[in-house]
Design a protein around this motif. Structure first.
Motif, short mmCIF file in Angstrom:
data_model
loop_
_atom_site.label_atom_id
_atom_site.label_comp_id
_atom_site.label_asym_id
_atom_site.label_seq_id
_atom_site.Cartn_x
_atom_site.Cartn_y
_atom_site.Cartn_z
N GLU A 1 0.85 -1.20 0.00
CA GLU A 1 0.00 0.00 0.00
C GLU A 1 0.88 1.24 0.00
O GLU A 1 1.89 1.31 0.70
CB GLU A 1 -0.91 0.02 1.23
N GLN A 2 0.48 2.23 -0.77
CA GLN A 2 1.28 3.45 -0.84
C GLN A 2 1.19 4.22 0.47
O GLN A 2 0.12 4.31 1.09
CB GLN A 2 0.81 4.31 -2.01
N GLY B 1 1.16 7.24 1.14
CA GLY B 1 0.26 8.39 1.14
C GLY B 1 -1.09 8.10 1.78
O GLY B 1 -1.67 8.97 2.43
N TYR B 2 -1.60 6.89 1.62
CA TYR B 2 -2.88 6.51 2.23
C TYR B 2 -2.78 6.57 3.76
O TYR B 2 -3.68 7.05 4.43
CB TYR B 2 -3.30 5.10 1.81
N ASP C 1 -2.35 10.27 5.00
CA ASP C 1 -3.62 10.98 4.99
C ASP C 1 -4.44 10.62 6.22
O ASP C 1 -4.94 11.49 6.93
CB ASP C 1 -4.41 10.66 3.71
N ARG D 1 -14.16 12.07 2.87
CA ARG D 1 -12.87 12.27 2.21
C ARG D 1 -12.88 11.66 0.81
O ARG D 1 -13.19 10.49 0.64
CB ARG D 1 -11.76 11.64 3.05
N ASN D 2 -12.56 12.46 -0.18
CA ASN D 2 -12.59 11.99 -1.56
C ASN D 2 -11.39 12.59 -2.29
O ASN D 2 -11.56 13.46 -3.15
CB ASN D 2 -13.91 12.37 -2.23
N THR D 3 -10.21 12.14 -1.91
CA THR D 3 -8.98 12.64 -2.51
C THR D 3 -8.16 11.46 -3.00
O THR D 3 -8.47 10.30 -2.71
CB THR D 3 -8.14 13.44 -1.50
N GLN D 4 -7.08 11.75 -3.68
CA GLN D 4 -6.21 10.71 -4.20
C GLN D 4 -5.74 9.76 -3.11
O GLN D 4 -5.61 8.57 -3.33
CB GLN D 4 -5.00 11.36 -4.89
N TRP D 5 -5.47 10.29 -1.92
CA TRP D 5 -4.90 9.49 -0.84
C TRP D 5 -5.92 9.18 0.26
O TRP D 5 -5.55 8.67 1.31
CB TRP D 5 -3.69 10.20 -0.24
N LYS E 1 -8.58 7.03 0.57
CA LYS E 1 -9.41 5.82 0.66
C LYS E 1 -9.42 5.19 2.06
O LYS E 1 -10.46 4.75 2.52
CB LYS E 1 -9.04 4.80 -0.41
#
Length: 156
Positions: free
Chosen positions: A61-62, A64-65, A68, A135-139, A141
């Motif tokens: 998993e990246q 960034g998740y 965030d 939350r609805n951003t690239q990171w 989820k």
């Protein structure tokens, strides 16, 4: 180090013991500790038990998740300076019992300073969990999934 312990450490990135809300009503007796209202361990449990990440293989998993999610877990609206006795008792309360637990219900009614006004802990943590759920951003989820579970657990 277990996965739970490692994830707990990752989600504490950015935690500052000096960025907390001061309870102004009721008066909190010494000794005091800084508490995450939504416990970091509860967030880890949500990640693993609700399969937001794979228990067997979450390393890919990246980061960034996780960063965030950590930014919300360690946010001012989740941190309160409360009595050591309440903090230690609270650590043993499962998240699925928060909605009906007397200690948690009393904690939610504590008042904190918000500029010249006073607001309840509940208003702050509800706003935090609701923002996480939305939350609805690239990171976002993991943040969104944990927020949904926190809102569900609290009945919001």
């Amino acid at each position: 180090m277990s996965d739970n312990a490692l994830l707990n450490d990752i989600l504490r990135v950015g935690f500052s013991r000096s960025d907390y809300n001061t309870v102004v009503d009721p008066v909190i007796p010494d000794p005091k500790e800084v508490d995450h209202f939504f416990e970091v361990q509860h967030c880890v449990d949500i990640l693993l038990n609700e399969r937001l990440i794979s228990r067997e293989n979450w390393y890919p998993e990246q980061i960034g998740y996780f960063m965030d999610l950590a930014s919300f877990v360690n946010e001012h609206r989740n941190l309160y300076k409360i009595s050591r006795a309440v903090n230690q008792a609270k650590k043993n309360i499962p998240l699925n019992q928060y909605r009906n637990n007397a200690v948690i219900q009393a904690y939610l009614q504590y008042k904190v300073a918000d500029g010249p006004n006073q607001v309840t802990v509940e208003s702050q943590v509800r706003a935090l969990a609701t923002a996480m759920r939305a939350r609805n951003t690239q990171w976002g989820k993991l943040t969104k999934g944990v927020g949904q579970s926190l809102c569900t657990a609290m009945g919001w």
